[in-house]
Motif scaffolding. Sequence first.
Motif, mmCIF file in Angstrom:
data_model
loop_
_atom_site.group_PDB
_atom_site.id
_atom_site.type_symbol
_atom_site.label_atom_id
_atom_site.label_comp_id
_atom_site.label_asym_id
_atom_site.label_seq_id
_atom_site.Cartn_x
_atom_site.Cartn_y
_atom_site.Cartn_z
ATOM 1 N N ALA A 317 48.723 46.832 58.223
ATOM 2 C CA ALA A 317 49.080 48.389 58.562
ATOM 3 C C ALA A 317 50.443 48.305 59.074
ATOM 4 C CB ALA A 317 48.144 49.143 59.391
ATOM 5 N N THR A 318 50.776 47.227 60.170
ATOM 6 C CA THR A 318 52.218 47.231 60.450
ATOM 7 C C THR A 318 53.219 46.847 59.554
ATOM 8 O OG1 THR A 318 51.294 46.478 62.759
ATOM 9 C CG2 THR A 318 53.492 46.259 62.357
ATOM 10 N N VAL A 321 54.132 49.802 57.190
ATOM 11 C CA VAL A 321 55.129 50.527 57.561
ATOM 12 C C VAL A 321 56.431 50.148 57.905
ATOM 13 C CG1 VAL A 321 55.844 52.151 59.566
ATOM 14 C CG2 VAL A 321 53.542 51.922 59.003
ATOM 15 N N PRO A 326 55.201 54.553 53.784
ATOM 16 C CA PRO A 326 53.735 55.145 54.018
ATOM 17 C C PRO A 326 53.659 56.507 54.250
ATOM 18 C CG PRO A 326 55.073 54.437 56.211
ATOM 19 C CD PRO A 326 55.888 54.163 54.963
ATOM 20 N N VAL A 329 49.228 56.683 58.988
ATOM 21 C CA VAL A 329 48.610 55.697 59.645
ATOM 22 C C VAL A 329 47.246 56.068 60.356
ATOM 23 C CG1 VAL A 329 48.565 54.013 61.595
ATOM 24 C CG2 VAL A 329 50.664 54.508 60.189
ATOM 25 N N LEU A 342 52.556 49.374 66.029
ATOM 26 C CA LEU A 342 52.411 50.085 64.956
ATOM 27 C C LEU A 342 52.806 51.685 65.228
ATOM 28 C CD1 LEU A 342 51.322 50.474 62.025
ATOM 29 C CD2 LEU A 342 49.003 50.596 62.904
ATOM 30 N N ALA A 346 55.686 53.842 63.583
ATOM 31 C CA ALA A 346 55.184 55.116 62.808
ATOM 32 C C ALA A 346 56.051 56.305 63.324
ATOM 33 C CB ALA A 346 53.815 55.276 62.949
ATOM 34 N N THR A 367 46.904 51.597 57.128
ATOM 35 C CA THR A 367 48.068 52.507 56.751
ATOM 36 C C THR A 367 47.962 52.895 55.275
ATOM 37 O OG1 THR A 367 49.733 51.387 58.115
ATOM 38 C CG2 THR A 367 50.607 52.219 55.935
#
Length: 377
Positions: A317-318, A321, A326, A329, A342, A346, A367
């Motif tokens: 997910a990190t 981004v 993205p 999140v 994160l 974001a 994400t």
Amino acid sequence: MSPSPLERASPPAFAGSYDPADVTFLLRPASPAEAAALFEEPAAKERLIQSGRRHYSEMITPERAPSAAYTSIFETALTRHARRMGAEVAALVRTLDARITGPITLCSLVRAGVPLGVLLSRGLRALGRDVEHFGLSIVRDRGIDGVALDLVLERRPAAGLLFVDGWTGKGAITDELERALAAREPALAPRLVVLADPAGRAWLAASEEDWLIPSGILGGTVSGLISRSILNARLSAPGDFHATVRLDHLAAHDVSRRFVDVIERAVNVALPGAPVLPTPSPSRAATRADASRTIASLAADLRIDNRNRIKPGIAEATRAVLRRAPARVLVAAEGDPDLDGLRHLAARADVPIENRGTRLHPYRAVTIIADAGHQSP
């Protein structure tokens, strides 16, 4: 006599910013001019990928230095989790020592597997094992670097070959590894070793928890100052390794050696009492089912046809981004301190964050990549 894979592959292998004793990257470093021709910013890259005009591996997003605030978040994560990571690496080392007879060969999947591979190789050498560590490329939908794999098998016995990654997300790389080996080397077991296996797809994992692996929230500056691998005919002719970009412009921010040195100290403390883990974990099937249900539920709820747009797990997910486009999140707990990095990224990218609670289990963060052709979900 035909040339060997090493003789065919050019230029010679290298170690990036690591000590050459720690890893040999089987990658072709691209020149700055070659790399610049492949640079695409995230939004443009996303349109090309989702339209089918380009494969993600043919392009690269320019990698920039982490901000002072983000560097501080990484240092906090390292302080908080060094002991855990050291203990889990020690358990992996003990298990590999117990399970594998003869020479051990670690093939780390570039880039996320490399810091773990360095630590495993150091730990195994400390136990007196014959071990070599290589970094090579695997590309979703395109397979493993066959030239690199041929070289490894030419130099080392197949019986001790292991593949190393940092974590699993949906299990896409596990699928790719299984397909690639079935096609090229059917007798070769796709034994994948990871720290965290929330997808339930690894042969050996220290845990199935989605936790904050400190190296997971940085890119090239914790992975030997190289980019992710590139598979583009402009850079890799037949007989060449997959390519990479040397990130020398980030040398002042490089923590690759310091990171593994810090974790190695924690490994050395934990190693005498480290357990031998089961292979695979008895709970792997249940974890895999939970992960599959969550991904399917997110795809249905957000009307996502292409599941490559779903990037589950803290690290995935990190990184999504950092280098993709993205749309949102999703988090399991808004105040989770392990999601500070994160949340920082974001906020900087103006990406909304939604709390999904236990519906994200076994993940703590996901994400969602924007739909480049339509309104974001």
